[in-house]
Write an enzyme that holds these catalytic residues in place. Structure first.
Site, PDB file in Angstrom:
ATOM      1  N   THR A 162     -50.298  -9.414  83.705  1.00 54.15           N
ATOM      2  CA  THR A 162     -51.282 -10.367  84.412  1.00 54.15           C
ATOM      3  C   THR A 162     -50.546 -11.596  83.581  1.00 54.15           C
ATOM      4  O   THR A 162     -50.127 -12.317  82.367  1.00 54.15           O
ATOM      5  CB  THR A 162     -52.373 -10.035  83.887  1.00 54.15           C
ATOM      6  N   GLU A 379     -57.258  -3.060  79.571  1.00 60.17           N
ATOM      7  CA  GLU A 379     -58.185  -3.629  78.219  1.00 60.17           C
ATOM      8  C   GLU A 379     -58.055  -2.179  78.318  1.00 60.17           C
ATOM      9  O   GLU A 379     -58.757  -2.044  76.567  1.00 60.17           O
ATOM     10  CB  GLU A 379     -58.594  -4.399  78.144  1.00 60.17           C
ATOM     11  N   SER A 382     -61.930   3.784  79.762  1.00 63.73           N
ATOM     12  CA  SER A 382     -63.559   3.814  79.490  1.00 63.73           C
ATOM     13  C   SER A 382     -62.755   5.112  78.068  1.00 63.73           C
ATOM     14  O   SER A 382     -63.401   5.572  77.326  1.00 63.73           O
ATOM     15  CB  SER A 382     -64.182   4.773  80.102  1.00 63.73           C
TER      16      SER A 382
HETATM   17  C1  LIG Z   1     -53.933  -5.220  87.129  1.00 59.34           C
HETATM   18  C2  LIG Z   1     -54.016  -5.129  86.211  1.00 59.34           C
HETATM   19  C3  LIG Z   1     -53.370  -5.841  85.466  1.00 59.34           C
HETATM   20  C4  LIG Z   1     -52.339  -5.055  83.853  1.00 59.34           C
HETATM   21  N1  LIG Z   1     -52.267  -6.550  83.047  1.00 59.34           N
HETATM   22  C5  LIG Z   1     -52.088  -5.843  82.211  1.00 59.34           C
HETATM   23  C6  LIG Z   1     -51.441  -7.103  80.887  1.00 59.34           C
HETATM   24  O1  LIG Z   1     -51.857  -8.054  81.099  1.00 59.34           O
HETATM   25  N2  LIG Z   1     -51.208  -6.809  79.866  1.00 59.34           N
HETATM   26  C7  LIG Z   1     -50.446  -5.190  79.821  1.00 59.34           C
HETATM   27  O2  LIG Z   1     -49.780  -4.777  78.582  1.00 59.34           O
HETATM   28  N3  LIG Z   1     -51.348  -4.309  80.088  1.00 59.34           N
HETATM   29  C8  LIG Z   1     -51.878  -4.402  81.358  1.00 59.34           C
HETATM   30  N4  LIG Z   1     -52.332  -3.535  82.121  1.00 59.34           N
HETATM   31  C9  LIG Z   1     -51.948  -2.390  81.902  1.00 59.34           C
HETATM   32  C10 LIG Z   1     -52.801  -1.400  82.161  1.00 59.34           C
HETATM   33  O3  LIG Z   1     -54.082  -1.865  80.021  1.00 59.34           O
HETATM   34  C11 LIG Z   1     -53.503   0.261  81.237  1.00 59.34           C
HETATM   35  O4  LIG Z   1     -52.937   0.487  82.633  1.00 59.34           O
HETATM   36  C12 LIG Z   1     -54.462   0.196  81.098  1.00 59.34           C
HETATM   37  O5  LIG Z   1     -54.181   0.547  79.506  1.00 59.34           O
HETATM   38  C13 LIG Z   1     -54.440   2.031  81.067  1.00 59.34           C
HETATM   39  O6  LIG Z   1     -52.919   2.878  81.298  1.00 59.34           O
HETATM   40  P1  LIG Z   1     -51.839   4.132  82.026  1.00 59.34           P
HETATM   41  O7  LIG Z   1     -52.120   3.185  83.760  1.00 59.34           O
HETATM   42  O8  LIG Z   1     -50.368   3.770  82.047  1.00 59.34           O
HETATM   43  O9  LIG Z   1     -52.753   4.624  82.501  1.00 59.34           O
HETATM   44  P2  LIG Z   1     -52.569   6.045  81.466  1.00 59.34           P
HETATM   45  O10 LIG Z   1     -51.965   5.380  80.051  1.00 59.34           O
HETATM   46  O11 LIG Z   1     -51.542   6.799  82.552  1.00 59.34           O
HETATM   47  O12 LIG Z   1     -53.399   6.707  81.653  1.00 59.34           O
HETATM   48  C14 LIG Z   1     -53.944   8.242  83.166  1.00 59.34           C
HETATM   49  C15 LIG Z   1     -55.377   8.248  83.109  1.00 59.34           C
HETATM   50  O13 LIG Z   1     -55.836   9.385  82.213  1.00 59.34           O
HETATM   51  C16 LIG Z   1     -56.664   8.842  80.938  1.00 59.34           C
HETATM   52  N5  LIG Z   1     -56.150   9.327  79.155  1.00 59.34           N
HETATM   53  C17 LIG Z   1     -55.050   9.258  78.959  1.00 59.34           C
HETATM   54  N6  LIG Z   1     -54.576   9.541  78.113  1.00 59.34           N
HETATM   55  C18 LIG Z   1     -55.972  10.138  77.391  1.00 59.34           C
HETATM   56  C19 LIG Z   1     -56.410  10.708  76.774  1.00 59.34           C
HETATM   57  N7  LIG Z   1     -55.802  11.176  75.287  1.00 59.34           N
HETATM   58  N8  LIG Z   1     -57.486  11.457  76.735  1.00 59.34           N
HETATM   59  C20 LIG Z   1     -58.837  11.590  77.479  1.00 59.34           C
HETATM   60  N9  LIG Z   1     -58.172  10.822  79.124  1.00 59.34           N
HETATM   61  C21 LIG Z   1     -56.517   9.518  78.162  1.00 59.34           C
HETATM   62  C22 LIG Z   1     -56.553   7.333  81.162  1.00 59.34           C
HETATM   63  O14 LIG Z   1     -58.161   7.038  80.491  1.00 59.34           O
HETATM   64  C23 LIG Z   1     -56.527   7.474  82.986  1.00 59.34           C
HETATM   65  O15 LIG Z   1     -57.827   7.548  83.440  1.00 59.34           O
HETATM   66  C24 LIG Z   1     -52.790  -4.666  83.762  1.00 59.34           C
HETATM   67  C25 LIG Z   1     -53.255  -3.012  84.648  1.00 59.34           C
HETATM   68  C26 LIG Z   1     -53.379  -3.266  85.580  1.00 59.34           C
HETATM   69  C27 LIG Z   1     -54.177  -2.240  86.906  1.00 59.34           C
END
Ligand SMILES: Cc1cc2nc3c(=O)[nH]c(=O)nc-3n(C[C@H](O)[C@H](O)[C@H](O)COP(=O)(O)OP(=O)(O)OC[C@H]3O[C@@H](n4cnc5c(N)ncnc54)[C@H](O)[C@@H]3O)c2cc1C
Length: 399
Positions: A162, A379, A382
């Protein structure tokens, strides 16, 4: 009773800042948000107004030209800005996290060089942990920094930044193989400086373009490609002696601030959704009475208001705890979890109260419906908040 989401115990200065920001949101954000959001246009005029108000320096110490305000003030400002338009709070969020990281963990030279320019908004910050292959599981990052004489050379790809384009400094977490036992001890945060914009914005550092998102428009979210980016030791957050191998812990400290911010955003969006719903419910007539006179709708308003009060109270508690110098991982996690889940519910109910009109792009609630889901993800999702909360509770209640 007073209107929703009041905060007891604020100082005169805090009240005055919040009154100013609320007025700014009413006059300068809300009237333009729909148009800008639908056009996915960068809100340059709004940003200029925020710079004039000194908002970019809100939490930066006075000795560096900021206002030296607390996390609580920041959170309440974010609540007001998000009530206007969530993207505006997105523009300040990563900036505040980076300013916080530098204030807490930066070397004296990094503070001197960056904080005064960040306080005016001339330099804005982005925060980068996520990669194409991982978000929740930070330990899986692959971007690497390798020593080369007095420099470090960085290679890899970052995702979801972001403010990736319009920022000039990106706090970037990478792997540094230091031989530490824990994977977390082998990560370092670098302060990467670049020009604002797209393309190659520093030698080897490319911001390819913005990601087309469902909502949260106006503020850009980008990738970042690091191809042989060479930086001096002084780019390590805190310097090599204090910062090498400390990156993960520094970022987690910063993200606690970010989680309070997301909780505050959720409160702001919920408050706006409630305002729209409570007004609509008194205007729209069905079966000879305003919607609000039908108990099913009045009860929805009651539940929405109660959720907003609960979320606001938890958010304020988490901010005050961090301001007192204590860790607030569990409390920030609880605030973020509850506020974002409630926000999704409150916005959904406000949408339903609008009937068919809620589905029209002419109504603000349509935009809130696309914004609220992001708060369930950003961030830390849930599920990740529940992991943090349950770990903290099990530690406290260990048999
Ligand atoms: C619009 C936008 C802006 C963003 N801005 C930033 C930014 O400025 N800087 C930055 O660093 N990141 C940023 N992000 C990234 C964001 O922090 C991640 O998308 C978020 O942390 C989830 O990671 P992921 O998308 O890889 O999902 P994943 O980690 O692949 O997770 C997928 C799903 O599985 C669930 N899951 C994963 N592991 C587990 C577990 N152990 N137990 C149970 N459930 C689990 C998750 O809750 C989720 O529902 C941004 C994302 C978006 C969409």
């Amino acid at each position: 009773m007073a209107r929703l989401a009041q905060t007891p115990g604020l100082t005169e200065v805090q009240r005055s800042i919040l009154d100013t920001v609320r007025e700014f949101a009413d006059k300068e954000i809300i009237p333009h948000a729909q148009r800008l959001e639908h056009a996915d246009e960068y809100p340059a005029d709004i940003i200029d107004g925020m710079r004039e108000m000194g908002l970019f320096g809100l939490t930066i110490a006075e000795e560096y030209g900021g206002l030296g305000e607390s996390l609580l003030t920041y959170a309440l400002v974010v609540e007001e800005l998000s009530r206007g338009w969530m993207s505006i709070s997105g523009i300040v969020n990563t900036h505040f996290i980076v300013a916080y990281l530098i204030s807490q963990h930066g070397s004296p030279e990094q503070k001197q060089s960056l904080l005064p320019r960040m306080a005016t908004g001339e330099v804005r910050g982005a925060f980068s942990m996520s990669e194409p292959g991982c978000g929740s599981d930070v330990s899986a990052i692959r971007t690497k920094a390798v020593r080369s004489g007095d420099n470090f050379v960085l290679n890899g790809q970052k995702m979801w930044l972001t403010n990736g384009a319009y920022s000039s400094v990106v706090a970037t977490l990478v792997k540094t193989d230091l031989g530490a036992d824990s994977v977390y001890g082998n990560m370092t945060t670098f302060l990467l400086e670049k020009e604002p914009g797209f393309g190659e914005t520093a030698p080897g550092l490319t911001i390819p373009g913005k990601i087309d998102k469902m909502g949260y428009k106006g503020v850009e979210t980008t990738e970042m490609v690091l191809d042989g980016v060479t930086v001096p030791e002084s780019a390590v957050l805190g310097g090599v002696d204090a910062g090498l191998g400390r990156g993960f812990y520094q970022m987690m400290d910063g993200i606690e601030v970010g989680r309070v911010n997301v909780a505050a955003r959720a409160c702001g969006i919920s408050i706006r959704a409630f305002e729209l719903a409570v007004a609509y419910a008194q205007q729209r007539q069905t079966f000879g009475a305003p919607l609000a006179r039908h108990q099913a709708i009045a009860f929805k308003l009651a539940e929405m208001g109660t959720k907003i009060e609960a979320a606001h109270a938890l958010m304020v508690n988490a901010a005050r705890l961090k301001d007192s110098g204590q860790r607030n991982d569990v409390e920030a996690g609880m605030a973020k979890l509850l506020a974002s889940e409630y926000c999704a519910e409150v916005v959904q109910e406000a949408f339903r109260i609008h009937g068919g009109y809620g589905y029209s792009k002419e109504y603000e609630i349509e935009r809130l419906m696309r914004e609220a889901p992001f708060l369930l993800i950003g961030e830390g999702t849930s599920e990740i908040q529940k992991t943090i909360i349950s770990r903290g509770l099990l530690k406290q209640y260990k048999l």
